[in-house]
Design a protein around this motif. Structure first.
Motif, PDB file in Angstrom:
ATOM      1  N   VAL A 204      15.960  -7.486  16.245  1.00  0.00           N
ATOM      2  CA  VAL A 204      14.883  -7.253  17.220  1.00  0.00           C
ATOM      3  C   VAL A 204      14.337  -8.539  17.830  1.00  0.00           C
ATOM      4  O   VAL A 204      13.460  -8.500  18.692  1.00  0.00           O
ATOM      5  N   GLY A 205      14.833  -9.681  17.365  1.00  0.00           N
ATOM      6  CA  GLY A 205      14.418 -10.950  17.958  1.00  0.00           C
ATOM      7  C   GLY A 205      13.343 -11.697  17.208  1.00  0.00           C
ATOM      8  O   GLY A 205      12.657 -12.551  17.775  1.00  0.00           O
ATOM      9  N   GLY A 206      13.169 -11.408  15.921  1.00  0.00           N
ATOM     10  CA  GLY A 206      12.208 -12.165  15.124  1.00  0.00           C
ATOM     11  C   GLY A 206      11.324 -11.274  14.271  1.00  0.00           C
ATOM     12  O   GLY A 206      11.120 -10.100  14.581  1.00  0.00           O
ATOM     13  N   HIS A 207      10.829 -11.847  13.162  1.00  0.00           N
ATOM     14  CA  HIS A 207       9.954 -11.094  12.255  1.00  0.00           C
ATOM     15  C   HIS A 207       8.670 -10.634  12.955  1.00  0.00           C
ATOM     16  O   HIS A 207       8.101  -9.606  12.592  1.00  0.00           O
ATOM     17  N   ASN A 208       8.217 -11.397  13.949  1.00  0.00           N
ATOM     18  CA  ASN A 208       6.969 -11.061  14.626  1.00  0.00           C
ATOM     19  C   ASN A 208       7.102  -9.854  15.554  1.00  0.00           C
ATOM     20  O   ASN A 208       6.123  -9.402  16.143  1.00  0.00           O
ATOM     21  N   LYS A 209       8.312  -9.307  15.691  1.00  0.00           N
ATOM     22  CA  LYS A 209       8.521  -8.146  16.561  1.00  0.00           C
ATOM     23  C   LYS A 209       8.889  -6.893  15.762  1.00  0.00           C
ATOM     24  O   LYS A 209       9.246  -5.869  16.335  1.00  0.00           O
ATOM     25  N   MET A 210       8.788  -6.983  14.446  1.00  0.00           N
ATOM     26  CA  MET A 210       9.205  -5.857  13.608  1.00  0.00           C
ATOM     27  C   MET A 210       8.120  -4.792  13.453  1.00  0.00           C
ATOM     28  O   MET A 210       8.410  -3.614  13.336  1.00  0.00           O
ATOM     29  N   GLY A 211       6.870  -5.220  13.392  1.00  0.00           N
ATOM     30  CA  GLY A 211       5.788  -4.248  13.218  1.00  0.00           C
ATOM     31  C   GLY A 211       5.511  -3.909  11.764  1.00  0.00           C
ATOM     32  O   GLY A 211       4.723  -3.010  11.471  1.00  0.00           O
ATOM     33  N   TYR A 212       6.150  -4.596  10.839  1.00  0.00           N
ATOM     34  CA  TYR A 212       5.900  -4.396   9.412  1.00  0.00           C
ATOM     35  C   TYR A 212       6.398  -5.614   8.652  1.00  0.00           C
ATOM     36  O   TYR A 212       7.073  -6.482   9.217  1.00  0.00           O
ATOM     37  N   ILE A 213       6.039  -5.690   7.364  1.00  0.00           N
ATOM     38  CA  ILE A 213       6.454  -6.816   6.542  1.00  0.00           C
ATOM     39  C   ILE A 213       7.343  -6.315   5.405  1.00  0.00           C
ATOM     40  O   ILE A 213       7.546  -5.114   5.241  1.00  0.00           O
ATOM     41  N   GLU A 214       7.846  -7.238   4.612  1.00  0.00           N
ATOM     42  CA  GLU A 214       8.790  -6.885   3.544  1.00  0.00           C
ATOM     43  C   GLU A 214       8.219  -5.857   2.570  1.00  0.00           C
ATOM     44  O   GLU A 214       8.908  -4.912   2.172  1.00  0.00           O
ATOM     45  N   ASN A 215       6.968  -6.030   2.162  1.00  0.00           N
ATOM     46  CA  ASN A 215       6.354  -5.087   1.217  1.00  0.00           C
ATOM     47  C   ASN A 215       6.285  -3.674   1.778  1.00  0.00           C
ATOM     48  O   ASN A 215       6.431  -2.695   1.043  1.00  0.00           O
ATOM     49  N   ASP A 216       6.046  -3.566   3.097  1.00  0.00           N
ATOM     50  CA  ASP A 216       6.008  -2.240   3.720  1.00  0.00           C
ATOM     51  C   ASP A 216       7.361  -1.550   3.596  1.00  0.00           C
ATOM     52  O   ASP A 216       7.439  -0.358   3.279  1.00  0.00           O
ATOM     53  N   LEU A 217       8.420  -2.295   3.859  1.00  0.00           N
ATOM     54  CA  LEU A 217       9.761  -1.720   3.772  1.00  0.00           C
ATOM     55  C   LEU A 217      10.096  -1.365   2.329  1.00  0.00           C
ATOM     56  O   LEU A 217      10.647  -0.288   2.052  1.00  0.00           O
ATOM     57  N   ARG A 218       9.730  -2.224   1.417  1.00  0.00           N
ATOM     58  CA  ARG A 218       9.990  -1.959  -0.003  1.00  0.00           C
ATOM     59  C   ARG A 218       9.255  -0.696  -0.467  1.00  0.00           C
ATOM     60  O   ARG A 218       9.832   0.158  -1.157  1.00  0.00           O
ATOM     61  N   ASN A 219       7.996  -0.570  -0.071  1.00  0.00           N
ATOM     62  CA  ASN A 219       7.211   0.604  -0.458  1.00  0.00           C
ATOM     63  C   ASN A 219       7.747   1.881   0.186  1.00  0.00           C
ATOM     64  O   ASN A 219       7.775   2.944  -0.447  1.00  0.00           O
ATOM     65  N   THR A 220       8.176   1.789   1.443  1.00  0.00           N
ATOM     66  CA  THR A 220       8.696   2.961   2.151  1.00  0.00           C
ATOM     67  C   THR A 220       9.997   3.434   1.524  1.00  0.00           C
ATOM     68  O   THR A 220      10.221   4.642   1.357  1.00  0.00           O
ATOM     69  N   VAL A 221      10.862   2.488   1.153  1.00  0.00           N
ATOM     70  CA  VAL A 221      12.116   2.849   0.479  1.00  0.00           C
ATOM     71  C   VAL A 221      11.820   3.488  -0.870  1.00  0.00           C
ATOM     72  O   VAL A 221      12.436   4.495  -1.249  1.00  0.00           O
ATOM     73  N   GLY A 222      10.870   2.921  -1.610  1.00  0.00           N
ATOM     74  CA  GLY A 222      10.502   3.482  -2.903  1.00  0.00           C
ATOM     75  C   GLY A 222       9.967   4.895  -2.762  1.00  0.00           C
ATOM     76  O   GLY A 222      10.301   5.778  -3.563  1.00  0.00           O
ATOM     77  N   GLN A 223       9.135   5.121  -1.733  1.00  0.00           N
ATOM     78  CA  GLN A 223       8.583   6.456  -1.496  1.00  0.00           C
ATOM     79  C   GLN A 223       9.676   7.443  -1.112  1.00  0.00           C
ATOM     80  O   GLN A 223       9.664   8.609  -1.527  1.00  0.00           O
ATOM     81  N   PHE A 224      10.651   6.960  -0.343  1.00  0.00           N
ATOM     82  CA  PHE A 224      11.776   7.813   0.059  1.00  0.00           C
ATOM     83  C   PHE A 224      12.546   8.291  -1.170  1.00  0.00           C
ATOM     84  O   PHE A 224      12.838   9.481  -1.317  1.00  0.00           O
ATOM     85  N   HIS A 225      12.875   7.367  -2.067  1.00  0.00           N
ATOM     86  CA  HIS A 225      13.621   7.734  -3.270  1.00  0.00           C
ATOM     87  C   HIS A 225      12.797   8.633  -4.179  1.00  0.00           C
ATOM     88  O   HIS A 225      13.346   9.550  -4.821  1.00  0.00           O
ATOM     89  N   TRP A 226      11.491   8.398  -4.231  1.00  0.00           N
ATOM     90  CA  TRP A 226      10.614   9.222  -5.060  1.00  0.00           C
ATOM     91  C   TRP A 226      10.608  10.660  -4.542  1.00  0.00           C
ATOM     92  O   TRP A 226      10.659  11.616  -5.305  1.00  0.00           O
ATOM     93  N   ASN A 227      10.541  10.812  -3.208  1.00  0.00           N
ATOM     94  CA  ASN A 227      10.543  12.159  -2.607  1.00  0.00           C
ATOM     95  C   ASN A 227      11.858  12.870  -2.850  1.00  0.00           C
ATOM     96  O   ASN A 227      11.889  14.095  -3.048  1.00  0.00           O
ATOM     97  N   VAL A 228      12.969  12.112  -2.843  1.00  0.00           N
ATOM     98  CA  VAL A 228      14.273  12.705  -3.087  1.00  0.00           C
ATOM     99  C   VAL A 228      14.350  13.239  -4.526  1.00  0.00           C
ATOM    100  O   VAL A 228      14.817  14.351  -4.779  1.00  0.00           O
ATOM    101  N   ILE A 229      13.851  12.435  -5.473  1.00  0.00           N
ATOM    102  CA  ILE A 229      13.865  12.837  -6.884  1.00  0.00           C
ATOM    103  C   ILE A 229      12.952  14.025  -7.110  1.00  0.00           C
ATOM    104  O   ILE A 229      13.277  14.963  -7.833  1.00  0.00           O
ATOM    105  N   ASP A 230      11.796  13.977  -6.445  1.00  0.00           N
ATOM    106  CA  ASP A 230      10.801  15.033  -6.626  1.00  0.00           C
ATOM    107  C   ASP A 230      11.303  16.359  -6.037  1.00  0.00           C
ATOM    108  O   ASP A 230      11.057  17.427  -6.534  1.00  0.00           O
TER     109      ASP A 230
END
Length: 230
Positions: A204-230
């Motif tokens: 996308v041309g740089g971290h400042n254009k992503m709209g989120y940070i690493e922790n957001d992505l990590r938490n979203t992935v974790g929530q995705f896997h949690w929902n799949v298990i649930d």
């Protein structure tokens, strides 16, 4: 020369007042038209100038739902340069929300017990709560079957964020569906989250254009896997 300068200033003031009058008249006319249909002004019809409206003008707005009101305040706060937090809500006997308050993310103050810890093991986080009074309160109006604004305060006692950085305030950060899908695929073949963030930032041309940070992505992935298990 002084007379000429005075005339020029007076002319500019008159022009500005005429522009404001036209702007207010447009809002009142729109409000009157909407009132005939059973409601006030929908914020989506004037979304391009939300950051230029006065408090009185904003209180003419109405919302179809709590989520609609939340989307408005998110949009307004992003344009102005601050984050928001949910504060209070009230429900009727059926459990339906009829009253909701959001505040600036710098509302209130940090509890003093966290400021005076004797056996602190980590460095204290920087203070972000400064007692800001900016808020919006919406409540259900039975007469028009919409949410109306009971109170709106747009006075901030702190510096607002520049548009370049406002996307990194917590309430404005989110991982879009496409990025989440790509992350799940890459993570599934062993690519770690920090590397995935770098890849997506490059795309996308740089971290400042992503709209989120690493922790957001990590938490979203974790929530995705949690929902799949649930």
């Amino acid at each position: 020369m002084i007379a000429s300068l005075t005339d020029m200033i007076a002319s500019r003031i008159t022009l500005k007042m005429e522009e404001m009058t036209v702007h207010i008249n447009e809002l009142v006319e729109l409000s009157n038209k909407s009132a005939k249909l059973g409601g006030g002004i929908s914020w989506r019809t004037i979304v391009d100038r939300l950051d230029k409206l006065s408090s009185d003008e904003i209180q003419l707005l109405t919302f179809d739902s709590i989520e609609d009101a939340r989307e408005f305040y998110l949009c307004h706060s992003k344009m102005v340069g601050f984050g928001i937090r949910e504060r209070d809500e009230k429900k009727d006997q059926k459990g339906i929300v009829t009253y909701k308050r959001w505040v600036c993310n710098r509302e209130g103050f940090r509890n003093s017990k966290w400021l005076n810890l004797v056996d602190r093991k980590k460095e204290a986080k920087r203070l972000t709560r400064v007692g800001c009074l900016a808020t919006i309160i919406v409540q259900w109006n039975k007469d028009i079957q919409k949410f109306t604004i009971k109170r709106f305060n747009m006075d901030h006692n702190h510096q607002l964020a520049n548009q370049e950085f406002v996307q990194f305030l917590r309430s404005h950060r989110s991982v879009n569906t496409a990025d989440l899908e790509h992350t799940i695929l890459m993570h599934g073949v062993g690519i770690r989250i920090p590397q995935i963030v770098d890849i997506q930032a490059y795309q996308v041309g740089g971290h400042n254009k992503m709209g989120y940070i690493e922790n957001d992505l990590r938490n979203t992935v974790g929530q995705f896997h949690w929902n799949v298990i649930d």
